[in-house]
Design an enzyme around this catalytic site. Structure first.
Site, PDB file in Angstrom:
ATOM      1  CD  GLU B 195       4.763  11.390 -46.167  1.00  0.00           C
ATOM      2  OE1 GLU B 195       5.389  12.344 -45.655  1.00  0.00           O
ATOM      3  OE2 GLU B 195       4.914  11.039 -47.357  1.00  0.00           O
ATOM      4  CG  HIS B 264      12.593   4.909 -50.997  1.00  0.00           C
ATOM      5  ND1 HIS B 264      13.581   5.771 -50.585  1.00  0.00           N
ATOM      6  CD2 HIS B 264      11.583   5.700 -51.439  1.00  0.00           C
ATOM      7  CE1 HIS B 264      13.194   7.021 -50.799  1.00  0.00           C
ATOM      8  NE2 HIS B 264      11.977   7.004 -51.308  1.00  0.00           N
TER       9      HIS B 264
END
Lengths: 336, 462
Positions: B195, B264
């Site tokens: 990322e 998450h």
């Protein structure tokens, strides 16, 4: 295994520059040197705020590489030690100095400062303050070059310190995976702020940092503009021809501290003195110019005077120009 | 005649000790030569010459303590300067002295800094008028996002999509389904799991004028990339004095999904809405998802586009027009009412809508506002509503401290205090990391009953 900064003897059999290239390299490097000395003085006088990272000692790196690139077409990006890059790429010294003093005529209207200057026209993308970030950004410039098929390359400069950041390797991986026209220049000046390479890195040969991705690299004497230029030609040609990224480790040296407020206690005075006395990139070119009779002492003095005038004009502008108007506080936040 | 001044080692240094002279009167110096060493309580530093010439006078002897910054410490006779010329030069302001004057001026001016000018008001355009009798097509938020990207990629060759699993896999949540087939691998780019790296690459590509759409598999993973989003993308235009922009969209599912645990399940709305230089969009309906994503892709300002995994499958009516683009920065009044204002966005709108249905059935005339965009935040619409209702409840999934509701409450109190009949109340996610156990997760998230309870509290109903 401490590796000391040493003043290597000048190499023989080095690829020579033409007369024009030597003269132009001398002029470019001298401009950086005198500009940075002036910036250092002005910092000491309180005219330049915050951080001010000088490029003195490293002039041959950006000079030799820019000489081998297509100026105005190939993109370049670096970290915060960026004044030299802008001067060699042709950005206005007055605009650079006025940015250092935070005036409205600065390249970023006084809103960026020493570490944040850019030019779409000259394809210079900063001037980036977060160590290592420019490597991903520069890889993105290479991505754009390949996407457009415009045959340009992207040249990303970063230091031995930045070479330990994770995103550098994320970028290497994608650059090779997609064969992007990216040239990575590791300016190894041996100290990441106050931490020597020996104390910070397990693999001190930075040219090998791309090996696990299949990216070739070379170690180059970054104090000799001829060798810098020669290696840069190879690296840029490699990238431009579609073979993907290439790494050059430039072994260089900064004479001054990491920034103006760094007293550089972490290295000996002898180390600095010997580099200055024996390996100075500008003295090397100057000596060749005289030896080969490319120019006379008189010519050197003329160039010195010419450069001094440019720097004085930049300093005068940067100290007399107005601060940005208060309304600039609120501009350039959202693009139209 | 150049004068050497006592330098400052840092912008905060005022005086120091001139500990040692390394030159004496009569010595010849050139630029870069070390003239002296100075010392403060923090450090020792060398003073270098920027001039060439002869040291004619040392004005401050070595060992002197408390030498003020910018005090002359030596004089150098420049090459070519004659001794006779020197006194003349003293009476005429020299270029090298000009900076001292400027420095003093700057120092004098420092305490009397003028008040900052007022921030300009952001005014978003209204939603476009739809043609009479326009066909409304039912589709999922997923389809709406997919159509938005496909249409913009057809329209502009500089638009491309990159991210993990966006191409061959057709999208981890199938938002990019079919795009690889239509646009090819050059424009729909699978990345490694990296990322930080690919966010930086995308921002660099945007500097060069491309218009990347970066898909984060979820916004949780974008914390790896947040430096590039904020330091490189959001601040770029400002730092460059308006020269270099980063036209880029960062998008993906934000907030809690279901039973995926603490790492998450975070809502980043407040984080990104904090940052000037970004636009932050968080749609709820399919129509807004489509119209706002198209606007985001066309925007020259970097956009953080916060989707929600649970909403991907929800359906809504989307107008069938050639080019359906909605304005960024404009809230939508989902239901007009006069008793109480409920403000929410994204998944919060699901709780708020269900609560509104029950409250309306119970006779409370709710005005429901969907912010849609979190930055620039359409507080004007909220203030106008609160002036009418006198009561406000905010609903979000994020944590309470420094949240969207906290911001709204501050704005409402500052701008509509006299109109309030009750303190603003916030319904938020609980101030805990997201638990995994089904019962605990349910407790951690806001729910319809909490919204109803808050409305009852601000309307003083039992």
């Amino acid at each position: 295994m401490a590796r000391k900064a040493e003043a290597k003897p000048a190499q023989s059999n080095v690829p020579e520059l033409t007369k024009e290239q030597e003269l132009s390299a001398y002029r470019d490097m001298l401009l950086i040197r005198r500009f940075e000395e002036k910036a250092g003085q002005m910092y000491g006088m309180g005219l330049i705020g915050g951080f001010c990272h000088l490029y003195i000692g490293q002039e041959a790196v950006v000079t030799g590489i820019t000489m081998a690139s297509k100026k105005g077409e190939d993109a370049q990006i670096t970290g915060y030690r960026d004044h030299g890059h802008m001067l060699v790429m042709g950005l206005d010294p007055k605009g650079v100095m006025a940015e250092l003093t935070g005036r409205q005529g600065g390249l970023s209207k006084g809103k960026g400062g020493s570490m944040h200057m850019f030019s779409n026209e000259h394809r210079f993308y900063g001037g980036n303050g977060i160590v290592g970030a420019q490597v991903s950004l520069g890889t993105g410039l290479a991505f754009a070059a390949k996407y457009r098929g415009d045959n340009t390359v992207s040249i990303s400069y970063f230091g031995d310190g930045a070479a330990n950041q994770g995103q550098v390797y994320e970028s290497f991986n994608m650059a090779k995976l997609w064969n992007l026209p990216a040239v990575y220049i590791i300016e190894n000046n041996r100290y990441a702020m106050g931490t020597s390479v020996d104390r910070a890195t397990a693999q001190g040969d930075f040219s090998k940092r791309g090996l696990s991705f299949g990216i070739d690299g070379e170690q180059v004497d970054g104090m000799d503009v001829r060798l810098v230029h020669d290696a840069a030609k190879r690296a840029i040609e490699h990238a431009r021809s579609g073979k993907g990224p290439y790494i050059l480790e430039m072994q260089t040296y900064r004479y001054r501290g990491h920034s103006m407020s760094d007293p550089a206690k972490y290295r000996s005075k002898d180390e600095v003195a010997s580099m200055r006395a024996e390996r100075d990139p500008i003295e090397q070119v100057k000596n060749r110019i005289l030896e080969k009779r490319y120019g006379t002492e008189e010519w050197l003095k003329e160039v010195e005077a010419e450069i001094r005038a440019i720097v004085t004009e930049a300093a005068d502008f940067a100290t007399s120009d107005a601060e940005p108007p208060a309304a600039e506080l609120w501009t350039d936040i959202y693009a139209a | 005649m150049p004068t050497i001044l006592m330098p400052a080692l840092s912008p905060t240094m005022e005086e120091g000790k001139l500990s040692k002279w390394l030159v004496k009167e009569g010595d010849t110096v050139k630029p870069g030569d070390v003239l002296a060493e100075i010392e403060t309580d923090k450090a020792t530093m060398e003073v270098e010459s920027v001039d060439s010439g002869k040291v004619v006078k040392i004005l401050v002897p070595e060992g002197t303590e408390g030498v003020k910054v910018n005090e002359p410490i030596a004089q150098i006779q420049a090459e070519g300067e004659t001794l006779e010329a020197a006194p003349v030069a003293k009476t005429v302001p020299e270029p090298s002295e000009a900076p001292v004057v400027a420095a003093e001026k700057a120092a004098d001016a420092a305490p009397s800094v003028a008040a900052a000018p007022a921030a300009p008001k952001f005014e978003a355009a209204a939603d476009p008028d739809l043609p009479a009798g326009v066909e409304m097509v039912e589709m999922t938020v997923r389809q709406a996002l997919n159509e938005a990207m496909a249409e913009e990629m057809r329209r502009d060759k500089d638009v491309f999509l990159m991210g993990e699993e966006v191409a061959e896999y057709q999208g981890a949540y199938k938002i990019s389904q079919g795009l690889l087939q239509e646009f090819g691998p050059q424009r729909v780019v699978d990345t490694p799991i990296t990322e930080h790296g690919f966010a930086g690459i995308a921002v660099g590509a945007a500097f060069a004028g491309l218009r990347p759409i970066v898909e984060f598999m979820t916004w949780n993973f974008a914390m790896q990339a947040i430096d590039q989003i904020i330091n490189s993308a959001a601040k770029q235009l400002y730092m460059s004095g308006g020269q270099v922009s980063a036209p880029i969209v960062f998008r993906g599912p934000n907030g809690a999904a279901a039973r995926v645990g603490a790492q998450h399940s975070q809502d980043y709305s407040a984080w990104y809405s904090h940052v000037p230089g970004l636009h932050v969009v968080a749609p709820f309906s399919a129509a807004d998802a489509k119209g706002l994503l198209k606007a985001a892709i066309r925007s020259n300002t970097p956009v953080v586009f916060l989707e929600n995994e649970i909403l991907y499958g929800s359906t809504g009516l989307v107008p069938k027009v050639d080019d359906f683009v909605l304005p960024i920065g404009k809230a939508r009044i989902a239901r007009a009412g006069k008793d109480v204002t409920i403000v929410s966005y994204s998944m919060g709108m699901r709780y708020a809508t269900q609560a509104t249905e029950k409250l309306v059935a119970a006779g409370i005339d709710v005005e429901l506002i969907d912010l849609r965009t979190l930055r620039p935040m359409d507080t004007a619409t909220v203030i106008e509503s609160v002036k009418k209702t006198g009561r406000v409840v905010t609903v979000e999934e994020g944590w309470p401290q420094g949240g969207i509701g906290a911001e709204l409450a501050a704005v409402v109190v500052a701008e509509a205090f006299d109109y309030l009949d009750a303190p603003p109340l916030r319904v938020t996610g609980k101030d805990v990391p997201m638990p995994y156990a089904a019962n605990l997760e349910k407790l951690a998230l806001p729910n319809v009953d909490e919204v109803i309870a808050a409305v009852n509290a601000v309307t003083y109903r039992g």
